[in-house]
Scaffold this active site. Sequence first.
Site, short mmCIF file in Angstrom:
data_model
loop_
_atom_site.label_atom_id
_atom_site.label_comp_id
_atom_site.label_asym_id
_atom_site.label_seq_id
_atom_site.Cartn_x
_atom_site.Cartn_y
_atom_site.Cartn_z
N ASP A 230 22.10 32.65 34.56
CA ASP A 230 20.97 32.92 34.14
C ASP A 230 19.45 32.45 35.46
O ASP A 230 19.99 31.86 36.27
CB ASP A 230 20.44 32.64 32.79
CG ASP A 230 19.13 33.56 31.51
OD1 ASP A 230 19.24 33.43 30.99
OD2 ASP A 230 18.32 34.21 32.84
C1 GLC Z 1 15.16 35.99 32.62
C2 GLC Z 1 16.34 36.21 31.14
C3 GLC Z 1 17.27 36.88 31.24
C4 GLC Z 1 17.49 37.99 32.50
C5 GLC Z 1 16.44 37.24 33.67
C6 GLC Z 1 16.74 38.19 35.11
O1 GLC Z 1 15.44 34.66 32.36
O2 GLC Z 1 16.26 34.87 30.53
O3 GLC Z 1 17.55 37.53 30.02
O4 GLC Z 1 18.54 38.84 32.52
O5 GLC Z 1 15.79 36.10 33.98
O6 GLC Z 1 15.24 38.83 35.43
#
Ligand code: GLC
Length: 742
Positions: free
Chosen positions: A279
């Site tokens: 993430d």
């Molecule tokens: C965010 C979220 C994740 C998302 C990623 C890209 O922090 O936790 O669900 O897909 O970053 O935006």
Amino acid sequence: MKKILVTSLLLIGFVSFSQQNTIDQKVDALLNKMTIEEKIGQLNQYSGDNQATGPITINPNKESEIKQGLIGSMLNVLGTKYTRQYQELAMQSRLKIPLLFGQDVIHGYKTSFPIPLAEAASWDLDAMELSARITATEAAASGIHWTFAPMVDISRDPRWGRVMEGAGEDTYLASRIAYARVKGFQGKLGDLNSVMACVKHFAAYGAAIGGRDYNSVDMSERMLWETYLPPFKSALDAGAATIMNSFNDLNGVPATGNKYLLRDILKGKWDFQGFVVSDWGSIGEMVAHGYVKDSKEAAFAAITAGTDMDMESNAYRHNLAQLVKENQISIELIDDAVKRIMRKKFELGLFDDPYKYSNAKREQKEINNPEHRKISREVAAKSIVLLKNKNSLLPLSKNTKKIAFIGPMVKEHKANMGFWAVDLPNIDYDKGIVSQWQGLQNKVGKNTELLYAKGCEVEGYNKQGFAEAVATAMKADVVIMSIGERWNMSGEAKSRSNIHLPGVQEDLVKAIQATGKPVVVLINAGRPLVFNWTADNIPSILYTWWLGSEAGNAIADVLFGDYNPSAKLPMTFPRDEGQIPIYYNHFSTGRPAADETATHYVSAYIDLKNSPKYPFGFGLSYTQFDYAALKLSKTKIKENETIEVSFELKNSGEVMGEEVVQLYLHDQVGSVIRPVIELKDFQKIKLNPGETKTIYFTIDREKLSFYDKDLNWIAEPGDFDLMIGSSSKDIRLRSAFELFKK
Ligand code: GLC
């Protein structure tokens, strides 16, 4: 005939095997040409500038790094124009390895669909698959290869803002939805209207202590396997191409560096062949977790645990080569990650045509077209939950003379998209999103006069608008109110300690109710809210979540009966935050409360009823359904036998309607205690007035099984209660059966 069938199946199997084999050969051939820097580049993902979905790190060298082959993927690059520009840079690199473009296309691209928790309330798997299909079609037409969805985190805590993005509290329902959404997003991977799915967040992110986002998660392995992992397995069974790990630590080890999750379970037991993306910054965040000392140790922990791609923390870019040089990790570890990612680029056809998804003409044709909006409207109507309809105030007559529409949500446009909507550049959302006011205008006849007053803001304590709102209500025959959360009061990093209706909105409801006019309240939110006074005193209430592009029209369809509401709550609604976590499939305890008022030496609160405000699976209709004639083919079965269950469902009302019939079991005695009730199957049945249909379910060993204390998936002999319900608390038919030893 049979011979032809067998031959053709063998041929299909051979072709797909040989295709995969060819891809593997191509990957190996390419890998052999790559420098270690180019290999590490494929594990590196940066964000573009179209939408910030995390704490952006400005990298001025992005473009030159792409040309050097040091970036393998981008996110937040929207549209064929920008994706083509970045892809052209990648085509200047030595090996011309195409970029992967990922995006949080969670519930619609330009055509916005209801937030996932709302869609989950529809319990309509076909509708959710279609919604994902259209989302993928529009995203793929706009240069996107990969969506960071479906989010499948089970959550029993509405203080956690990301409940809006999931499918609620129940493992069975969430698993069925996960499967449908992956099928919808991916279709046949490599097709022009398909994108890779990314099932997230692995794992147990929804169990953050206190419902506070990014917080720790601590649970037994049994709870992990029984409640939180099945939706991921279901998504992988549907062929999910990628997985995203979660920010939280699980039992003291951050998910990003958690070998048990990534090596033992995902790439071991489940033999996952796709790739794992971190993430946003979660690799680097292991320093803040206190799990590693610095970025270099973070890179080591993540790559050895099995995280393949580094989103936005630069840990891999800055440390992996050195770790190989110091023999702390083998190049094979990096090669495995690179191969997993490259296989997907080949499967998507990007090596054949890097611009395959960046076709401006197709983009123009595919996105936000009338057909997509029509489906968005239908899915939205299916997602609206009728919580109350005293004296059948709803549906309203289209000939009502004067309707007052009051509240801070009435004339909102973009807010109806909710959180995790794709914020496309240069879009006039006031034109693109049908407000609830417009929906009403589109619906009512020329003989109806619509009156409007805002009344108050969502937040704040200013009641100066009350007088005008009351005066407006006094002129009307019926009042509709639209209140709730601001669109970004639910979502990532939006945990709320207080989930009551914000501000003075419930005071406004009281003031309008005091006029004596009939009142309908619409509640817009991304989570269960607490609104006890409204629930107890207002005759008709619709939970309208955040419904997307066609919100206004879908709400009007339900208000005036052009669609009979059929949704059921995918999450329990508490009476107060003090009850959280509260969920339907709880254990009995040694001192179960006999009813919601019992408090004498039983498991209950002495200051609050021991029941939810609205239970899991609850939702009303404009018609009534009768359940009768429950039959079981057997009441005693051996382990591998099944029971055929049937019953009669009748629409005994005046209008067509759909009912979600829910099959629940209670395993009375277990080597580990079993929940007092568990959803094991459901069907959504459409019936005309007066129509009766026989409904069938099958009870098999899978439905009787659970993880015992040693994590064996078993069904134990004993007695089971069988319940057929219109909700988890509204059980219409009951029976029992016994599973006995051989
Ligand atoms: C965010 C979220 C994740 C998302 C990623 C890209 O922090 O936790 O669900 O897909 O970053 O935006």
